[in-house]
Motif scaffolding. Structure first.
Motif, PDB file in Angstrom:
ATOM      1  N   ASN A  35       1.148  -0.995   0.151  1.00 51.77           N
ATOM      2  CA  ASN A  35      -0.139  -0.615  -0.094  1.00 51.77           C
ATOM      3  C   ASN A  35       1.108   1.052  -0.047  1.00 51.77           C
ATOM      4  O   ASN A  35       1.108   1.485   1.200  1.00 51.77           O
ATOM      5  CB  ASN A  35      -1.051  -0.101   0.985  1.00 51.77           C
ATOM      6  N   ASP A  73       0.012   4.238   1.613  1.00 53.16           N
ATOM      7  CA  ASP A  73      -0.215   4.352   3.062  1.00 53.16           C
ATOM      8  C   ASP A  73       0.569   2.817   4.093  1.00 53.16           C
ATOM      9  O   ASP A  73      -0.198   1.958   4.085  1.00 53.16           O
ATOM     10  CB  ASP A  73      -1.668   4.058   3.993  1.00 53.16           C
ATOM     11  N   ARG A 111       0.157   0.362   6.500  1.00 57.30           N
ATOM     12  CA  ARG A 111      -1.319  -0.977   6.405  1.00 57.30           C
ATOM     13  C   ARG A 111      -0.949  -1.613   5.261  1.00 57.30           C
ATOM     14  O   ARG A 111      -2.320  -1.867   4.787  1.00 57.30           O
ATOM     15  CB  ARG A 111      -2.603  -0.096   5.710  1.00 57.30           C
ATOM     16  N   LEU A 117      -0.605  -5.043   3.261  1.00 60.50           N
ATOM     17  CA  LEU A 117      -0.695  -6.427   3.910  1.00 60.50           C
ATOM     18  C   LEU A 117       0.363  -7.434   4.788  1.00 60.50           C
ATOM     19  O   LEU A 117       1.172  -7.513   4.986  1.00 60.50           O
ATOM     20  CB  LEU A 117      -1.109  -7.066   3.162  1.00 60.50           C
ATOM     21  N   LEU A 171       1.132  -5.931   7.859  1.00 58.75           N
ATOM     22  CA  LEU A 171       0.115  -5.910   8.391  1.00 58.75           C
ATOM     23  C   LEU A 171       0.333  -7.435   8.959  1.00 58.75           C
ATOM     24  O   LEU A 171       0.393  -7.817  10.736  1.00 58.75           O
ATOM     25  CB  LEU A 171      -1.075  -5.450   8.834  1.00 58.75           C
ATOM     26  N   THR A 198       3.293  -8.373  11.596  1.00 55.13           N
ATOM     27  CA  THR A 198       3.402  -7.518  12.729  1.00 55.13           C
ATOM     28  C   THR A 198       2.112  -8.235  13.663  1.00 55.13           C
ATOM     29  O   THR A 198       2.094  -7.693  14.769  1.00 55.13           O
ATOM     30  CB  THR A 198       3.217  -6.336  12.568  1.00 55.13           C
ATOM     31  N   MET A 199       1.229  -9.467  13.005  1.00 53.39           N
ATOM     32  CA  MET A 199      -0.235  -9.841  14.001  1.00 53.39           C
ATOM     33  C   MET A 199      -0.548  -8.422  14.084  1.00 53.39           C
ATOM     34  O   MET A 199      -2.155  -8.397  15.176  1.00 53.39           O
ATOM     35  CB  MET A 199       0.295 -10.386  14.870  1.00 53.39           C
ATOM     36  N   THR A 200      -0.866  -7.567  13.359  1.00 53.05           N
ATOM     37  CA  THR A 200      -2.100  -5.885  13.122  1.00 53.05           C
ATOM     38  C   THR A 200      -3.077  -7.168  12.912  1.00 53.05           C
ATOM     39  O   THR A 200      -4.413  -6.762  13.224  1.00 53.05           O
ATOM     40  CB  THR A 200      -1.874  -5.287  12.299  1.00 53.05           C
ATOM     41  N   ILE A 201      -3.015  -7.860  12.009  1.00 52.58           N
ATOM     42  CA  ILE A 201      -4.114  -9.250  11.599  1.00 52.58           C
ATOM     43  C   ILE A 201      -4.002 -10.375  11.545  1.00 52.58           C
ATOM     44  O   ILE A 201      -3.285 -10.673  11.831  1.00 52.58           O
ATOM     45  CB  ILE A 201      -4.966  -8.282  10.549  1.00 52.58           C
ATOM     46  N   PRO A 202      -4.727 -11.088  11.642  1.00 49.29           N
ATOM     47  CA  PRO A 202      -4.895 -12.695  11.956  1.00 49.29           C
ATOM     48  C   PRO A 202      -3.039 -13.002  11.207  1.00 49.29           C
ATOM     49  O   PRO A 202      -3.361 -12.500   9.974  1.00 49.29           O
ATOM     50  CB  PRO A 202      -5.385 -13.202  11.660  1.00 49.29           C
ATOM     51  N   LEU A 225       3.539 -14.103  14.773  1.00 44.34           N
ATOM     52  CA  LEU A 225       4.322 -12.545  15.257  1.00 44.34           C
ATOM     53  C   LEU A 225       5.341 -12.632  14.745  1.00 44.34           C
ATOM     54  O   LEU A 225       6.693 -13.164  15.389  1.00 44.34           O
ATOM     55  CB  LEU A 225       4.294 -12.338  16.307  1.00 44.34           C
ATOM     56  N   LEU A 264       7.435 -10.132  13.279  1.00 44.48           N
ATOM     57  CA  LEU A 264       8.256  -8.907  12.873  1.00 44.48           C
ATOM     58  C   LEU A 264       6.938  -7.714  14.031  1.00 44.48           C
ATOM     59  O   LEU A 264       6.894  -7.531  14.221  1.00 44.48           O
ATOM     60  CB  LEU A 264       7.676  -8.162  11.764  1.00 44.48           C
ATOM     61  N   MET A 265       8.434  -7.322  14.575  1.00 45.07           N
ATOM     62  CA  MET A 265       8.155  -5.937  15.729  1.00 45.07           C
ATOM     63  C   MET A 265       8.048  -4.324  15.297  1.00 45.07           C
ATOM     64  O   MET A 265       9.028  -4.281  14.119  1.00 45.07           O
ATOM     65  CB  MET A 265       9.080  -6.037  16.526  1.00 45.07           C
ATOM     66  N   LYS A 266       7.530  -4.004  15.239  1.00 45.50           N
ATOM     67  CA  LYS A 266       6.618  -2.352  14.458  1.00 45.50           C
ATOM     68  C   LYS A 266       8.124  -1.254  15.109  1.00 45.50           C
ATOM     69  O   LYS A 266       8.965  -0.731  13.725  1.00 45.50           O
ATOM     70  CB  LYS A 266       6.237  -2.316  14.592  1.00 45.50           C
ATOM     71  N   ASN A 267       9.725  -1.831  16.125  1.00 44.19           N
ATOM     72  CA  ASN A 267      10.501  -0.792  15.992  1.00 44.19           C
ATOM     73  C   ASN A 267      11.268  -1.452  16.042  1.00 44.19           C
ATOM     74  O   ASN A 267      12.454  -1.022  15.973  1.00 44.19           O
ATOM     75  CB  ASN A 267      10.126  -0.403  17.145  1.00 44.19           C
ATOM     76  N   SER A 325      -5.869  -9.788  16.385  1.00 44.88           N
ATOM     77  CA  SER A 325      -5.461 -10.594  15.950  1.00 44.88           C
ATOM     78  C   SER A 325      -4.310 -11.675  16.309  1.00 44.88           C
ATOM     79  O   SER A 325      -4.962 -13.011  16.262  1.00 44.88           O
ATOM     80  CB  SER A 325      -4.883  -9.855  15.165  1.00 44.88           C
ATOM     81  N   CYS A 326      -4.661 -12.021  17.709  1.00 44.25           N
ATOM     82  CA  CYS A 326      -3.418 -12.394  18.623  1.00 44.25           C
ATOM     83  C   CYS A 326      -4.516 -13.198  19.426  1.00 44.25           C
ATOM     84  O   CYS A 326      -4.148 -14.298  20.341  1.00 44.25           O
ATOM     85  CB  CYS A 326      -2.439 -11.950  19.487  1.00 44.25           C
ATOM     86  N   ASN A 367       3.496  -6.959  19.873  1.00 48.13           N
ATOM     87  CA  ASN A 367       4.170  -6.753  18.185  1.00 48.13           C
ATOM     88  C   ASN A 367       4.843  -4.540  18.705  1.00 48.13           C
ATOM     89  O   ASN A 367       5.674  -4.625  17.590  1.00 48.13           O
ATOM     90  CB  ASN A 367       3.562  -6.258  16.801  1.00 48.13           C
ATOM     91  N   PHE A 403      -7.332   5.690  -4.001  1.00 44.98           N
ATOM     92  CA  PHE A 403      -7.824   5.598  -2.734  1.00 44.98           C
ATOM     93  C   PHE A 403      -8.125   6.384  -1.752  1.00 44.98           C
ATOM     94  O   PHE A 403      -8.691   7.579  -1.815  1.00 44.98           O
ATOM     95  CB  PHE A 403      -6.173   5.885  -2.658  1.00 44.98           C
ATOM     96  N   ARG A 418      -9.886   0.866  -1.287  1.00 49.18           N
ATOM     97  CA  ARG A 418      -9.593  -0.222  -2.675  1.00 49.18           C
ATOM     98  C   ARG A 418     -11.343  -0.084  -3.338  1.00 49.18           C
ATOM     99  O   ARG A 418     -12.387  -1.158  -2.278  1.00 49.18           O
ATOM    100  CB  ARG A 418      -8.743  -1.076  -2.881  1.00 49.18           C
ATOM    101  N   PRO A 440      -6.879  -4.810   1.011  1.00 47.44           N
ATOM    102  CA  PRO A 440      -6.590  -6.709   1.048  1.00 47.44           C
ATOM    103  C   PRO A 440      -6.427  -7.030   2.208  1.00 47.44           C
ATOM    104  O   PRO A 440      -5.255  -7.040   3.375  1.00 47.44           O
ATOM    105  CB  PRO A 440      -5.068  -6.227   0.987  1.00 47.44           C
TER     106      PRO A 440
END
Lengths: 819, 454
Positions: A182, A185, A188, A190, A193, A196-200, A205, A207-210, B50-51, B105, B175, B198, B218
């Motif tokens: 993306n 952005d 966001r 995929l 996301l 980092t387990m921001t979504i399943p 997990l 990768l850490m965001k920092n 998600s976790c 995370n 977008f 999208r 997505p």
């Protein structure tokens, strides 16, 4: 009262008291900062060519007596110009164009490293090939268990360890209408996301965001998912620092690593945070994602660093002070002992004593000729009082006819002598050829050359059966590599090797030596003729490129049009400077006699699987080369060494050693050895279909499909892998030994050893003694004799009692094991 | 003296009042009650679920419903104790030190979010939703659509485009918005906001009163909606999913809509009521396109499961299945009498197949790359490909009429306005071209992003 003597005494006492406390308190001697004699900093000069570039610093402190330690986190770093560079933690960052120095201080020692910064104003966008792909490898996104599997995961497929940049570009940037990135952005996307387990995420997990890796991916997306321009510099070399060979002693058992990528335009970049690190033995040391090695226990270990197709390794030795350890300086018989002792002393293991004479007798018979000594041979040897009888026995055994047949068994396994592959007649001729080579102690180089360049009828030139067993170019490549180079090349057939530096190109480059081998039926039944085509090239299946013949450590080679390319391969393989041939050969011989190779598995030489004693391996390899590649010489040296002759009983100071040969290794007898031993003890030979009476199991040319042998791990010879012969115990084996048909048959046979002795009216004691000499190569101890006699008294049927005793003998560890 | 006293007490009051305000962070005054559904639920769904949800439950703890939220996982301590922060493990973890901190995370909750949770627990941790056992996702209010940036840093792939009913304007996917362009001069005339990230299909109802759009984020969510094309206001949210809605189409009479989802299903909705008529779950992978037969009785689909299928739209039964592509199939269309189905796939081919026996009739065309969406209109079939071309064939005999060449990247979307004789194509690099069907000449060629134009 004020007696000066008394005072000074008490003063000394107090001093001694404190000194003792100090020593006890510290335990292992500490290398204090202020005792360092000098410090060394790497890299020695640093050039940063953009604002984004950083460099990991590596500092080593050298102390008295060649001791060193990683002092990277103990020193202070100061920048001489904060407008040019600044140091955070143990890394230097670019601030502005110019030159400055880093001052490194450890106690009183001080040193400076020059740094030049240029190109702060350049854009320096994130490189897809040199930053994004390595990051995916480092995070293991593209490993074989996840998205690097042939069908990917969750509909997302990457190439294994990023060997296919075209596929990866498609998957990450374009697939499914650019689903995974993306650009407007980036956070966001995929591909961010999910890990980092921001979504399943099925992979959890990762990768850490920092994290630096997160920033690499995110910035690449933000910059528009660009691919590198065509003329971008390529990474031509990977340098892993520090160099191999460090000895790190607890508590100084941490080591920071630095990975430098050298590019085709001369630039050098720190890629430590883009590298994937692995430890060859996590029980010895672990390595963090950013290259900090932590020692766990003593031993040697190889830390491998992978960046794109480049793989480098750093070998480290970890030692610690073992309480109560004192080196006892055991005697040495030859150079083998020198090297083994050196390693044991370094790692603070003590060697076991030498084994007893009867242990040696049994052991050396099994290792050289595969069978037990006869009762007469045992009695003679045990009664012999000459000081060098062990050495004499070795010489005698090496000249016995059984020697070449037993050792031919090993080669037959590897060369796949199998009736279904090469017909009865073919197997027989090939086997006899091998036996003759061993009997005449043919140099292994000659043996290899004959095999590799064989052609013609498999009946007339038995060596040609090599190419009969290996049906096509791929099998030739894989088997030859495993056999003579100790390299398991199979993985590289479809992609770059995941654990080693072999690429898919290398695989097909080696294949180019074997692709012209042709096979056709001969005139006689069951005959095959091996011949060479005059043309034909290998096409790399993925790139479509025509491959030139390629040799490891040499590269592409030019071969004249019609010349048999195999000649060139065989010549290279057996040349004195070939790094593979001798080491692989002696390692196999060592493994057969010692129970474990110096490199284990024996056909899996790779940087990430280092030898447990590299100096020993090299010394043996040199000796082999100088001894004209002949096996008997090496065998003689090994068997005469004290290392070979050590007891298998461990002591408090070597019970943890499984790799360094401080004691003999107990192992289950090979299937053929065991069968022959049982036949010998019971005096009832086994007959094998189609073979003359009295043929022993250790002399079988081809696996006969015999239940007992199968259960005890006789290989079926479908591959060249030494792993086909298993030495692990299983339930079927236990059942065979308890009440298997074969053993039962021999125990109850009218013709067996103890029945004959009973018929000859020998006393109980004589029969028991005879059995012990036959089965254990030693007379029974008094307790054993008593127990046996009591058992015979207790039973009405004397024969049945001896069946019991014989059965019990077979089921002991002493009988079943090489020890 | 009295004055002073008054002033000073007044000042004191102000000071105390301000002090009170500053102690409670943004927006939450001491008296205002925190709503679980509005304030807490969205935080949990976005940052924790998600976790700790149906797919993964770390430490065996889930919070995807209120009841689950209150149930402890592997650890005995209660996650939430109404009115008691010290006995609320959830609160302890979101404010703990780095090695224990939740979310795990590396992205901690913001101060304002932590404050909301703190206040909610202190206020009694009450549930103000409809059903404590139902999924949180189904009860929290829809979050507003993010606003698109003023200008785009880079062009985006054109995943959908459609002519307005009169053919004077072209709508393209942006977008978090739709962009409306003048066909005549290629200028941007309107930006329709409050749209999903999208958009994968745009379609006007036959009477032009409604615009059907489908799309989503997505891997995160998908939706199909009906929007008023004049005002841009939403008329109805037809359906949502956990992944994209990849295609949608009006039935020829405009009374029903079929939506194809990445969760492998096709759903038929009633346009008036927005109710779901039927769900067809026959495909084994994403449904990439859906088309109604001319008589509105059947639905044809294409899927990533390498098949194109035909269903009875009344009862959802499968009628035929064609596997001749052997690769993912991306586009589907009917011929004029509904007796042939066309499908386009990653095998680079557009094929015609017979729904009576599921057998291939023939290859319409073979591209130099993957083939995507198909449109059949006014006796012709239009197809696009990753080989940068679009093609036009006669429906009747499958003869090629024309190739449209000129794009420099993969063509992902197309639209046809037969009465104006125009074809529009949108590519991966953001380039949109409009062509005359009459002679194949280009009428417009622009990059469909808002830059300096409004």
């Amino acid at each position: 009262m004020n007696d000066p003597q008394k005072l000074s005494l008490s003063f000394r006492a107090i001093l001694a008291f404190f000194a003792t406390i100090l020593l006890i308190g510290i335990g292992s001697p500490l290398l204090a900062d202020d005792t360092a004699e000098r410090i060394e900093i790497l890299p020695t000069d640093i050039k940063l060519s953009s604002l984004r570039e950083t460099m990991q610093l590596l500092v080593t402190a050298y102390h008295a007596g060649d001791q060193l330690r990683d002092a990277t986190r103990d020193v202070t770093f100061t920048s001489t110009n904060e407008e040019v560079i600044k140091i955070q933690g143990t890394e230097v960052f670019a601030v502005g164009n110019g030159s400055a120095d880093i001052i490194v201080k450890l106690a009183a020692l001080e040193q400076s490293i020059p740094v030049t910064v240029t190109g702060v104003e350049t854009a320096d966008s994130v490189s897809f090939q040199h930053e994004v792909l390595p990051t995916l490898t480092r995070l293991k996104c593209n490993s074989g268990a996840c998205h690097g599997s042939p069908s990917g995961k969750g509909g997302f497929r990457l190439s294994l360890a990023a060997y296919d940049i075209v596929l990866d570009r498609l998957s990450l940037i374009r697939e499914s209408q650019g689903r995974r990135a993306n650009i407007l952005d980036p956070g966001r996307s995929l591909m961010l996301l999910k890990p980092t387990m921001t979504i399943p995420h099925g992979g959890g997990l990762r990768l850490m965001k920092n994290n630096h890796s997160y920033r690499v991916l995110r910035n690449w997306i933000k910059e528009g998912c660009k691919v590198d321009p065509e003329d971008s510099p390529e990474c031509v070399k990977l340098e892993l620092l520090p160099h191999s060979g460090r000895l790190l002693k607890r508590p100084h058992d941490a080591q920071q690593l630095l990975v430098l990528a050298h590019f085709s335009d001369g630039s050098i970049r720190d890629v430590t945070k883009l590298t994937r690190f692995d430890s060859s033995d996590e029980a010895v040391a672990t390595v963090s994602a950013n290259g900090l090695v932590a020692g766990i226990d003593r031993g040697n270990v190889a830390i491998t660093a992978r960046f794109l197709v480049h793989l480098e390794s750093c070998q480290l030795i970890f030692v610690k002070d073992v309480e109560g350890f004192a080196w006892n300086n055991p005697s040495e018989a030859n150079y083998i002992d020198t090297h083994v002792h050196s390693k044991l002393q370094q790692l603070q293991f003590l060697a076991s004593d030498l084994c007893t004479e009867d242990e040696f007798l049994r052991r050396v018979y099994f290792d050289t000729i595969g069978i037990l000594p006869t009762v007469e041979e045992a009695e003679t040897y045990l009664a012999d009082s000459s000081p060098d009888k062990r050495s004499q026995l070795i010489d005698t055994l090496l000249e016995r006819p059984e020697y070449s047949r037993f050792w031919a068994l090993r080669w037959s396994d590897l060369l796949r002598l199998k009736k279904s592959l090469m017909t009865d007649r073919g197997v027989f001729k090939f086997y006899e050829w091998i036996v003759t080579s061993l009997r005449d102690d043919m140099p292994l180089s000659e043996f290899a050359v004959q095999l590799l360049t064989a052609r013609g009828s498999t009946f007339e030139n038995p060596a040609a059966n090599y190419y009969r067993a290996l049906k096509d170019m791929n099998e030739c490549t894989e088997a030859t590599s495993q056999l003579f180079l100790g390299a398991r090349l199979q993985c590289a057939k479809c992609h770059n090797h995941p654990f080693e530096r072999w690429t898919q190109d290398n695989y097909y480059g080696i294949s180019a030596f074997f692709n012209r081998v042709q096979r056709k039926d001969g005139a006689r039944a069951g005959e095959m003729v091996v011949w060479m085509a005059r043309e034909g090239d290998v096409t790399q299946p993925r790139t479509g490129q025509k491959m030139k013949p390629w040799l490891p450590a040499k590269g592409d080679v030019e071969v004249d049009g019609n010349q048999d390319r195999r000649d060139m391969f065989a010549e290279w393989l057996t040349a004195p400077d070939n790094p593979f041939f001798c080491r692989v050969a002696v390692n196999r011989i060592w493994a057969h006699t010692m129970g474990r190779g110096i490199v284990e598995p024996v056909d899996d030489f790779r940087d990430s699987n280092p030898p447990s004693n590299a100096e020993l391996l090299d010394a043996l390899a040199n000796d082999f080369r100088e001894g004209n590649f002949q096996q008997k010489h090496i065998l003689r040296v090994i068997l005469n060494s004290h290392t070979y002759q050590r007891s298998s009983r461990t002591t408090e100071f070597n019970q943890d050693d499984s790799k360094y040969f401080s004691h003999a290794r107990r192992r289950l007898l090979g299937a053929e050895q065991l069968l022959d031993a049982i036949c010998h003890l019971t005096g009832v030979p086994e007959s094998f279909a189609g073979l003359p009476e009295g043929t022993r199991a250790t002399q079988l040319p081809s696996p006969p499909g015999h239940e007992f042998l199968d259960v005890f791990g006789q290989p079926q010879r479908t591959t060249t892998c030494a792993c086909e012969r298993t030495s692990e115990s299983n339930l079927s084996q236990a059942i065979q030994l308890f009440n298997g048909k074969l053993i039962h048959g021999k125990l109850t046979s009218e013709q067996n050893r103890f029945r004959k002795l009973i018929e000859a009216e020998k006393s109980d004691e004589e029969v028991i003694r005879h059995l012990y000499l036959a089965g254990f190569s030693r007379p029974p101890q008094s307790g054993e004799l008593e127990a046996a006699k009591n058992h015979i008294q207790s039973k009405e049927d004397r024969v049945a009692a001896f069946e019991d005793i014989c059965w019990a003998m077979i089921n002991t560890n002493e009988f079943l094991h090489q020890h | 003296m009295l004055n002073l006293y008054r002033i000073s007490s007044f000042t004191l009051l102000i000071v105390v009042f301000t002090f009170n305000l500053s102690v409670h962070p943004a927006g939450v005054l001491a008296e205002e009650k925190v709503s679980f559904i509005h304030d807490i639920g969205p935080i949990l769904v976005q940052h924790c679920q998600s976790c700790h949800g149906p797919k993964t439950a770390e430490s065996n703890y889930r919070l995807d419903s209120f009841e689950k939220l209150k149930t402890a996982g592997d650890y005995d301590t209660p996650p939430i104790t109404p009115g008691n922060l010290d006995e609320s493990e959830l609160f302890r973890l979101i404010t703990a030190d780095e090695d224990e901190r939740m979310p795990a995370n590396g992205e901690s909750l913001q101060e304002s979010q932590i404050a909301l949770i703190r206040t909610w627990i202190e206020q009694g941790a009450e549930f103000d939703g409809k059903d404590a056992s139902a999924a949180l996702m189904s009860q929290i209010p829809r979050s507003p659509y993010p606003q698109p940036p003023e200008t785009y840093a880079t062009p985006i792939a054109i995943t959908a485009l459609e002519f307005s009913p009169t053919g004077e304007q072209l709508w393209t996917a942006g977008f978090h918005e739709l962009l409306v362009w003048n066909v005549a001069d290629g200028k941007l005339v309107r930006r329709v906001k409050n749209v999903a990230e999208r958009t994968y299909q745009l379609a006007f109802s036959p009477d032009g009163s409604r615009l059907l759009l489908c799309g989503g984020s997505p891997g995160v969510s998908g939706e199909a909606r009906l929007v008023n094309p004049e005002s841009g206001e939403e008329i109805l949210l037809l359906g949502t999913s956990t992944d994209l809605a990849l295609d949608a189409a009006f039935r020829p009479d405009g009374l029903k809509v079929a939506v194809a989802y990445a969760d492998n299903s096709v759903v038929v909705f009633d346009v008036e009521s927005g109710k779901e008529d039927r769900m067809i779950a026959s495909h084994g992978d994403w449904v990439t396109a859906v088309a109604w037969s001319p008589d509105g009785k059947r639905l044809a689909t294409s899927s990533r499961d390498k098949t194109s299928k035909l269903f009875d739209a009344e009862n959802g039964q499968i009628v035929a299945s064609f596997g001749g592509h052997g690769q993912p199939v991306h586009g589907v269309a009917f011929n004029a009498d509904g007796k042939q189905v066309f499908s386009a796939g990653s095998d680079n081919k557009v094929k015609a197949w017979n729904p009576d026996d599921s057998k291939e009739i023939g290859v319409v065309t073979e591209f130099g790359g993957e083939s995507y969406k198909l449109v059949s209109q006014a006796d012709h079939l239009f197809s696009i490909s990753a080989d940068h071309t679009a093609r036009q064939h006669k429906l009747e005999d499958r003869a090629e009429v024309r190739k449209f060449e000129g794009h420099a990247d993969w063509i992902l979307s197309l639209a046809v306005h037969s009465s104006s004789g125009l074809l529009a194509t949108g590519a991966f690099d953001g380039n949109v071209r409009i062509w005359k069907l009459e002679d194949g000449s280009q009428v417009a060629d622009f990059v469909a992003v808002p830059s300096n134009a409004q």
